[in-house]
Scaffold this motif. Structure first.
Motif, short mmCIF file in Angstrom:
data_model
loop_
_atom_site.label_atom_id
_atom_site.label_comp_id
_atom_site.label_asym_id
_atom_site.label_seq_id
_atom_site.Cartn_x
_atom_site.Cartn_y
_atom_site.Cartn_z
N PRO A 29 0.84 -1.20 0.00
CA PRO A 29 0.00 0.00 0.00
C PRO A 29 0.87 1.25 0.00
CG PRO A 29 -0.08 -1.10 2.12
CD PRO A 29 0.70 -1.99 1.21
N LYS A 30 0.40 2.26 -0.74
CA LYS A 30 1.19 3.48 -0.84
C LYS A 30 1.19 4.22 0.49
CE LYS A 30 0.46 4.18 -5.73
NZ LYS A 30 -0.02 5.08 -6.76
N GLN A 31 2.34 4.62 0.87
CA GLN A 31 2.48 5.38 2.11
C GLN A 31 2.31 6.86 1.79
OE1 GLN A 31 2.98 4.31 5.21
NE2 GLN A 31 2.93 2.16 4.58
N VAL A 32 1.48 7.52 2.55
CA VAL A 32 1.29 8.97 2.39
C VAL A 32 2.24 9.65 3.35
CG1 VAL A 32 -0.33 10.87 2.61
CG2 VAL A 32 -1.12 8.68 1.74
N ARG A 33 3.09 10.48 2.78
CA ARG A 33 4.04 11.18 3.64
C ARG A 33 3.33 12.31 4.36
NH1 ARG A 33 9.35 12.78 0.59
NH2 ARG A 33 7.89 14.29 -0.21
N GLN A 34 3.61 12.44 5.62
CA GLN A 34 3.02 13.50 6.43
C GLN A 34 4.13 14.27 7.14
OE1 GLN A 34 0.20 11.80 9.12
NE2 GLN A 34 -1.37 11.62 7.55
N ALA A 35 3.87 15.54 7.32
CA ALA A 35 4.79 16.39 8.06
C ALA A 35 3.97 17.16 9.09
CB ALA A 35 5.51 17.36 7.13
N ARG A 36 4.39 17.09 10.32
CA ARG A 36 3.71 17.84 11.39
C ARG A 36 4.58 19.04 11.73
NH1 ARG A 36 1.65 13.95 15.98
NH2 ARG A 36 0.31 15.75 16.32
N LEU A 37 4.02 20.20 11.53
CA LEU A 37 4.75 21.44 11.78
C LEU A 37 4.00 22.28 12.80
CD1 LEU A 37 5.61 22.36 8.11
CD2 LEU A 37 7.10 21.27 9.76
N ARG A 38 4.73 23.09 13.49
CA ARG A 38 4.14 23.96 14.50
C ARG A 38 4.47 25.41 14.15
NH1 ARG A 38 5.43 22.08 20.09
NH2 ARG A 38 3.94 20.54 19.43
N LEU A 39 3.42 26.22 14.07
CA LEU A 39 3.58 27.65 13.79
C LEU A 39 3.74 28.37 15.12
CD1 LEU A 39 3.54 29.91 11.67
CD2 LEU A 39 1.06 29.99 11.94
N VAL A 40 4.95 28.80 15.40
CA VAL A 40 5.22 29.39 16.71
C VAL A 40 5.43 30.90 16.65
CG1 VAL A 40 6.16 27.30 17.72
CG2 VAL A 40 7.68 28.85 16.53
N GLN A 41 5.62 31.46 15.45
CA GLN A 41 5.81 32.91 15.37
C GLN A 41 5.37 33.41 14.00
OE1 GLN A 41 9.79 34.34 15.86
NE2 GLN A 41 9.15 36.47 16.00
#
Length: 153
Positions: A29-41
């Motif tokens: 199964p195709k893996q969906v790449r995810q990125a978790r980012l935090r907007l701090v400023q």
């Protein structure tokens, strides 16, 4: 040589039409790449520049829209209708006729619209910049907003 003929027979059996095809492994199964980012400023200077440009665009659209609407109302004969309705309700046919455009002329309406547009530019720019400062303060206390991005396939 006997081993050689066995290998030829097994090789020939592989390419026969009635022989079963070798099994392919099932695709993963195709893996969906995810990125978790935090907007701090948020940079207040860039917010101020963007808010200023957007509010100027809104101001221009507002002035043009009011001018077009005012012109359409004049071309439709609204001001003549209002003048005749007021003249009939006052009932004075002896004096000078009533003219609504003395009170609500095009120059007055567009002037008022421009004053409101300039005030909106100043207020929207100031409120947006203040919002950036307040977000930075809140992000310092609670860590910011976390966003998860996923790649489409």
């Amino acid at each position: 040589m006997a081993g050689n003929t066995d290998s030829k027979e097994s090789l020939a059996s592989r390419f026969r039409k009635d022989a079963p095809a070798p099994k392919q492994p099932a695709p993963a199964p195709k893996q969906v790449r995810q990125a978790r980012l935090r907007l701090v400023q948020i940079e207040p200077w860039s917010v101020m520049k963007a808010a200023f440009l957007l509010s100027v665009a809104i101001a221009i659209v507002t002035v043009v829209a009011v001018a077009i609407i005012w012109g359409v109302l004049g071309a439709a004969g609204l001001w003549d209708s209002i003048n005749s309705i007021i003249q009939d309700s006052i009932g004075d046919n002896k004096g000078t006729p009533f003219d609504i455009e003395k009170y609500l002329g095009t120059s007055r309406v567009l002037g008022f619209t421009m004053i409101v547009a300039v005030a909106d530019v100043v207020l929207i720019t100031a409120i947006s910049t203040l919002g950036a400062f307040l977000y930075n303060l809140a992000a310092t206390l609670v860590g910011g907003v976390e966003v998860t991005f996923a790649e489409d396939k």
